[in-house]
Each structure stands twice: as C-alpha cells, then as structure tokens.
Design a protein around this motif. Structure first.
Motif, PDB file in Angstrom:
ATOM      1  N   UNK A 103     -19.506  42.373  67.462  1.00 51.07           N
ATOM      2  CA  UNK A 103     -20.521  41.518  66.831  1.00 51.07           C
ATOM      3  C   UNK A 103     -21.862  41.696  67.534  1.00 51.07           C
ATOM      4  N   UNK A 104     -21.819  41.720  68.852  1.00 54.50           N
ATOM      5  CA  UNK A 104     -23.043  41.892  69.647  1.00 54.50           C
ATOM      6  C   UNK A 104     -23.726  43.224  69.324  1.00 54.50           C
ATOM      7  N   UNK A 105     -22.937  44.299  69.240  1.00 54.58           N
ATOM      8  CA  UNK A 105     -23.515  45.621  68.993  1.00 54.58           C
ATOM      9  C   UNK A 105     -24.044  45.736  67.568  1.00 54.58           C
ATOM     10  N   UNK A 106     -23.252  45.285  66.586  1.00 61.54           N
ATOM     11  CA  UNK A 106     -23.688  45.424  65.195  1.00 61.54           C
ATOM     12  C   UNK A 106     -24.909  44.570  64.872  1.00 61.54           C
ATOM     13  N   UNK A 107     -25.076  43.448  65.573  1.00 62.87           N
ATOM     14  CA  UNK A 107     -26.294  42.645  65.375  1.00 62.87           C
ATOM     15  C   UNK A 107     -27.422  43.143  66.272  1.00 62.87           C
ATOM     16  N   UNK A 108     -27.192  44.290  66.923  1.00 65.48           N
ATOM     17  CA  UNK A 108     -28.175  44.913  67.813  1.00 65.48           C
ATOM     18  C   UNK A 108     -28.679  43.924  68.867  1.00 65.48           C
ATOM     19  N   UNK A 181     -15.705  49.827  63.228  1.00 61.57           N
ATOM     20  CA  UNK A 181     -16.455  49.745  61.968  1.00 61.57           C
ATOM     21  C   UNK A 181     -16.924  48.330  61.656  1.00 61.57           C
ATOM     22  N   UNK A 182     -17.996  48.261  60.902  1.00 57.03           N
ATOM     23  CA  UNK A 182     -18.576  46.953  60.595  1.00 57.03           C
ATOM     24  C   UNK A 182     -17.612  46.102  59.770  1.00 57.03           C
ATOM     25  N   UNK A 183     -16.778  46.742  58.943  1.00 57.70           N
ATOM     26  CA  UNK A 183     -15.813  45.973  58.150  1.00 57.70           C
ATOM     27  C   UNK A 183     -14.844  45.222  59.061  1.00 57.70           C
ATOM     28  N   UNK A 184     -14.382  45.880  60.116  1.00 60.39           N
ATOM     29  CA  UNK A 184     -13.499  45.212  61.076  1.00 60.39           C
ATOM     30  C   UNK A 184     -14.242  44.102  61.811  1.00 60.39           C
ATOM     31  N   UNK A 185     -15.493  44.367  62.127  1.00 62.95           N
ATOM     32  CA  UNK A 185     -16.299  43.372  62.835  1.00 62.95           C
ATOM     33  C   UNK A 185     -16.505  42.125  61.985  1.00 62.95           C
ATOM     34  N   UNK A 186     -16.802  42.328  60.709  1.00 63.09           N
ATOM     35  CA  UNK A 186     -16.991  41.196  59.796  1.00 63.09           C
ATOM     36  C   UNK A 186     -15.686  40.419  59.643  1.00 63.09           C
ATOM     37  N   UNK A 187     -14.565  41.126  59.550  1.00 58.96           N
ATOM     38  CA  UNK A 187     -13.272  40.446  59.432  1.00 58.96           C
ATOM     39  C   UNK A 187     -12.999  39.588  60.668  1.00 58.96           C
ATOM     40  N   UNK A 188     -13.324  40.123  61.848  1.00 57.63           N
ATOM     41  CA  UNK A 188     -13.146  39.354  63.083  1.00 57.63           C
ATOM     42  C   UNK A 188     -14.029  38.107  63.073  1.00 57.63           C
TER      43      UNK A 188
END
Length: 229
Positions: A103-108, A181-188
């Motif tokens: 989450x931290x990485x994908x939200x930069x 992947x972002x899909x896994x991140x969103x699911x988490x």
C-alpha cells in the motif's frame, strides 16, 4: 585494488542487475540520477562495469566486497528505516513489497499506516526456496526476521522484517521498488477496509484502470490488519 570504490560505488554494484539504466539504479538506492551517473562513469573507467544495452557488472567479486563493507558499517551504525527499505536491493534475490508496504509503495508514500519508529516491521514476499538465504542476509545487519510479526518487547532493535514465503512471486516496479501487483494490494486494503479506506481512495484517484470497490468486507471495522498487530 578497488581504489575507486567508496560507499556509493559499492551500493551501485550491489543494486545493479544486468541491463539496468542509470535512472533505474538511482531509483533503487534512492539517490540522485546525476550523482549515480558520475559514480557509474568512475566504475566504467576502472573497468568494473560496462554499458551494453544497459549496465552490466564485469567484476562479480565486487559484490562480496560490497556486502562485507555494508556488514561492517551496520555493526557500527545500525540501518535506519529508510536504509532498511534499500537493503533488499543488495541481496541479489527476487522479492516484492507486500501487505502494508505494498500500500505504501503503490501510493508512492502518500499513505503510511501508523507504524511506531521504535517498532517498525517491513513486509516482503520472497521465494520459499530463498527463505533461509533471506534470514541470513538480514542477520548480517542485525535485523530480525520471521514469518509473523514479532512483539517489540522480544526484539533488541526497532526494525524487523516479516518474510512471506511464496512458491511464485509476481512483481511490478513502482519508483524502482518491486511490489506485488496492484490488484493484490487493493484486495489486501479492502480486507482491512477500516484501516485503509483513505488509501483506497488515493489508489482510485491515482490509477484509472484499478477497481477499488469491494463486494464484501472480510474484517469488521474494529479489526486491525495483520501487519500492525
């Protein structure tokens, strides 16, 4: 021997994967591109790296020198939290930031769930076959590892690494950091919606092709995600 190899040179050597660009290496170790360009020029002039459709390390013994130097440095000054995020780049093994850190990485860096600097876990997915090697790698720097988060009172330092062994790792690069992947991140994040609602809003704004809507919530609002527990 290795006269040109200072701190930045050795970090470049450790982070370098065949075919990397200067910008890619700079992002990996969180350094300015122009600084790394000068470092690479010195390494190239000394015959340690070459550019052939990307950068390539010519002298593999430099990796051993670099790890020994990092280990000695950590014995004097333990890695800080920002340095701990860079360390996995030097292991020479595939990994991806997962769970809270995904989450931290994908939200930069835009969303950081509350983590006490005195009790700071990092979450990374690794190949199950590499698990022992990862434990050994972080042990070189005095950073404890486990497959579940450990209580702060059981540890001597502030940083710990939670390793998630997998048979297969899917990774994407965000600002030079490998992440699930972002899909896994969103699911988490949806699984722990009460904690990550604002992060999901950020991801929805940042990525047009990502569906952040959940059909159900797996945890009630009063639950904390498994990371910060």
């Amino acid at each position: 021997m290795y006269e040109v190899c200072g701190e930045k040179e050795l970090k470049v050597v450790l982070a370098l994967d065949p075919g990397n660009s200067i910008s890619g290496v700079a992002r990996k170790i969180d350094e300015n591109r122009e600084t790394i360009r000068r470092v690479v020029n010195r390494l190239e002039e000394a015959g340690y790296v070459a550019y052939d459709d990307g950068l390539h390390l010519l002298d593999r013994t430099l990796r051993t020198v670099g790890l020994e130097w990092l280990t000695a440095t950590a014995a004097i000054s333990p890695p800080s939290i920002p340095e701990a995020y860079v360390l996995p780049q030097f292991a020479g093994m595939e990994y991806a930031y997962a769970a809270i850190d995904a989450v931290y990485v994908w939200t930069r860096g835009g969303y950081q769930v509350a983590r006490d600097p005195e009790d700071y876990p990092l979450f990374i997915a690794v190949h199950a076959s590499d698990l022992d090697a990862w434990v050994e790698f972080f042990d070189r720097f005095g950073i404890p590892t486990a497959e579940d988060r450990q209580p702060a009172e059981d540890l001597d330092g502030a940083i710990q690494v939670v390793l998630e062994p997998r048979s297969r790792i899917e990774t994407q690069l965000v600002d030079g950091r490998p992440v699930v992947p972002i899909e896994e991140t969103v699911a988490f994040a949806n699984e722990y919606y009460a904690t990550f609602q604002s992060a999901l809003d950020m991801l929805d704004r940042m990525y047009d092709d990502v569906d952040v809507d959940a059909n159900y919530r797996m945890e009630p609002a009063e639950h904390e995600p498994r990371g910060p527990q």
